[in-house]
Design a protein around this motif. Structure first.
Motif, PDB file in Angstrom:
ATOM      1  N   GLU A   9       0.842  -1.193   0.000  1.00 18.15           N
ATOM      2  CA  GLU A   9       0.000   0.000   0.000  1.00 18.15           C
ATOM      3  C   GLU A   9       0.879   1.245   0.000  1.00 18.15           C
ATOM      4  O   GLU A   9       1.750   1.401   0.842  1.00 18.15           O
ATOM      5  N   PRO A  10       0.665   2.179  -0.946  1.00 16.34           N
ATOM      6  CA  PRO A  10       1.511   3.364  -1.060  1.00 16.34           C
ATOM      7  C   PRO A  10       1.548   4.231   0.188  1.00 16.34           C
ATOM      8  O   PRO A  10       2.535   4.866   0.470  1.00 16.34           O
ATOM      9  N   SER A  11       0.466   4.274   0.956  1.00 18.93           N
ATOM     10  CA  SER A  11       0.435   5.151   2.116  1.00 18.93           C
ATOM     11  C   SER A  11       0.871   4.439   3.398  1.00 18.93           C
ATOM     12  O   SER A  11       0.783   5.004   4.475  1.00 18.93           O
ATOM     13  N   SER A  12       1.307   3.214   3.283  1.00 26.80           N
ATOM     14  CA  SER A  12       1.684   2.433   4.453  1.00 26.80           C
ATOM     15  C   SER A  12       2.844   3.085   5.193  1.00 26.80           C
ATOM     16  O   SER A  12       3.856   3.407   4.600  1.00 26.80           O
ATOM     17  N   PRO A  13       2.707   3.277   6.512  1.00 31.77           N
ATOM     18  CA  PRO A  13       3.813   3.864   7.276  1.00 31.77           C
ATOM     19  C   PRO A  13       5.039   2.963   7.276  1.00 31.77           C
ATOM     20  O   PRO A  13       6.155   3.418   7.429  1.00 31.77           O
ATOM     21  N   ASP A  14       4.847   1.654   7.078  1.00 29.86           N
ATOM     22  CA  ASP A  14       5.984   0.749   7.004  1.00 29.86           C
ATOM     23  C   ASP A  14       6.891   1.096   5.831  1.00 29.86           C
ATOM     24  O   ASP A  14       8.109   1.001   5.930  1.00 29.86           O
ATOM     25  N   LEU A  15       6.315   1.490   4.711  1.00 36.94           N
ATOM     26  CA  LEU A  15       7.113   1.874   3.551  1.00 36.94           C
ATOM     27  C   LEU A  15       7.885   3.158   3.820  1.00 36.94           C
ATOM     28  O   LEU A  15       9.023   3.299   3.382  1.00 36.94           O
ATOM     29  N   GLU A  16       7.268   4.090   4.521  1.00 33.82           N
ATOM     30  CA  GLU A  16       7.966   5.319   4.871  1.00 33.82           C
ATOM     31  C   GLU A  16       9.165   5.017   5.775  1.00 33.82           C
ATOM     32  O   GLU A  16      10.243   5.575   5.603  1.00 33.82           O
ATOM     33  N   LEU A  18      10.766   2.115   5.988  1.00 31.00           N
ATOM     34  CA  LEU A  18      11.765   1.409   5.184  1.00 31.00           C
ATOM     35  C   LEU A  18      12.524   2.364   4.269  1.00 31.00           C
ATOM     36  O   LEU A  18      13.730   2.213   4.074  1.00 31.00           O
ATOM     37  N   ALA A  19      11.842   3.335   3.719  1.00 30.47           N
ATOM     38  CA  ALA A  19      12.513   4.309   2.855  1.00 30.47           C
ATOM     39  C   ALA A  19      13.571   5.084   3.638  1.00 30.47           C
ATOM     40  O   ALA A  19      14.671   5.332   3.137  1.00 30.47           O
ATOM     41  N   ALA A  20      13.266   5.438   4.882  1.00 37.63           N
ATOM     42  CA  ALA A  20      14.247   6.136   5.725  1.00 37.63           C
ATOM     43  C   ALA A  20      15.449   5.243   6.016  1.00 37.63           C
ATOM     44  O   ALA A  20      16.588   5.711   6.041  1.00 37.63           O
ATOM     45  N   VAL A  21      15.190   3.960   6.208  1.00 38.62           N
ATOM     46  CA  VAL A  21      16.290   3.015   6.453  1.00 38.62           C
ATOM     47  C   VAL A  21      17.171   2.906   5.218  1.00 38.62           C
ATOM     48  O   VAL A  21      18.394   2.995   5.301  1.00 38.62           O
ATOM     49  N   PHE A  22      16.547   2.719   4.055  1.00 34.56           N
ATOM     50  CA  PHE A  22      17.331   2.626   2.822  1.00 34.56           C
ATOM     51  C   PHE A  22      18.103   3.914   2.550  1.00 34.56           C
ATOM     52  O   PHE A  22      19.241   3.884   2.091  1.00 34.56           O
ATOM     53  N   LYS A  23      17.491   5.043   2.844  1.00 27.83           N
ATOM     54  CA  LYS A  23      18.177   6.325   2.656  1.00 27.83           C
ATOM     55  C   LYS A  23      19.386   6.417   3.586  1.00 27.83           C
ATOM     56  O   LYS A  23      20.461   6.857   3.175  1.00 27.83           O
ATOM     57  N   ALA A  24      19.222   5.973   4.818  1.00 22.62           N
ATOM     58  CA  ALA A  24      20.342   5.990   5.768  1.00 22.62           C
ATOM     59  C   ALA A  24      21.461   5.073   5.309  1.00 22.62           C
ATOM     60  O   ALA A  24      22.645   5.353   5.544  1.00 22.62           O
ATOM     61  N   LEU A  74      21.147  10.608  11.344  1.00 22.34           N
ATOM     62  CA  LEU A  74      20.348   9.882  10.359  1.00 22.34           C
ATOM     63  C   LEU A  74      20.257   8.392  10.691  1.00 22.34           C
ATOM     64  O   LEU A  74      19.187   7.784  10.555  1.00 22.34           O
ATOM     65  N   LEU A  75      21.358   7.801  11.141  1.00 24.64           N
ATOM     66  CA  LEU A  75      21.354   6.381  11.495  1.00 24.64           C
ATOM     67  C   LEU A  75      20.479   6.121  12.724  1.00 24.64           C
ATOM     68  O   LEU A  75      19.760   5.124  12.784  1.00 24.64           O
ATOM     69  N   VAL A  76      20.526   7.030  13.685  1.00 23.71           N
ATOM     70  CA  VAL A  76      19.686   6.895  14.887  1.00 23.71           C
ATOM     71  C   VAL A  76      18.212   7.082  14.510  1.00 23.71           C
ATOM     72  O   VAL A  76      17.354   6.310  14.941  1.00 23.71           O
TER      73      VAL A  76
END
Length: 111
Positions: A9-16, A18-24, A74-76
């Motif tokens: 689901e595009p609005s899923s907070p899990d994706l948000e 995960l995106a922060a993790v991948f960005k980090a 960012l990592l924290v």
């Protein structure tokens, strides 16, 4: 709803999250820091069993204190590293549970 559908689901907070993790994880300096935190480094200037001192991270990365602080923030925030202030220094350690969501997501796409 299955976990796979919830992640899709595009609005899923899990994706948000995960995106922060991948960005980090997308910066070589942050990967170097994580690798150092995950190892049992020799030659630490501040000997502690409860984390690695920020001053050691400056020496390992060759980066200035403000730049190391930026990367650590960012990592924290991504939940990959835990931080604790002791005196004037910050001490960091890998947050194993922070990698759980990432591990689960990668397992769902790597079938």
């Amino acid at each position: 709803m299955s976990a796979v559908l919830a992640l899709a689901e595009p609005s899923s907070p899990d994706l948000e999250t995960l995106a922060a993790v991948f960005k980090a994880l997308s910066d070589p300096a942050r990967l170097r820091i994580l690798d150092y935190l995950a190892s049992d480094p020799d030659g630490k200037c501040c000997d502690t069993e409860r984390g690695i001192c920020a001053c050691d991270l400056e020496a390992v990365t060759g980066l200035s204190q403000p730049t190391v602080s930026h990367h650590m923030k960012l990592l924290v925030a991504a939940g990959l590293v835990s931080a604790a202030r002791r005196g004037k220094w910050m001490y960091y350690a890998v947050n194993s549970s922070g990698f759980g969501a990432l591990r689960e997501f990668l397992q769902t796409i790597n079938r």
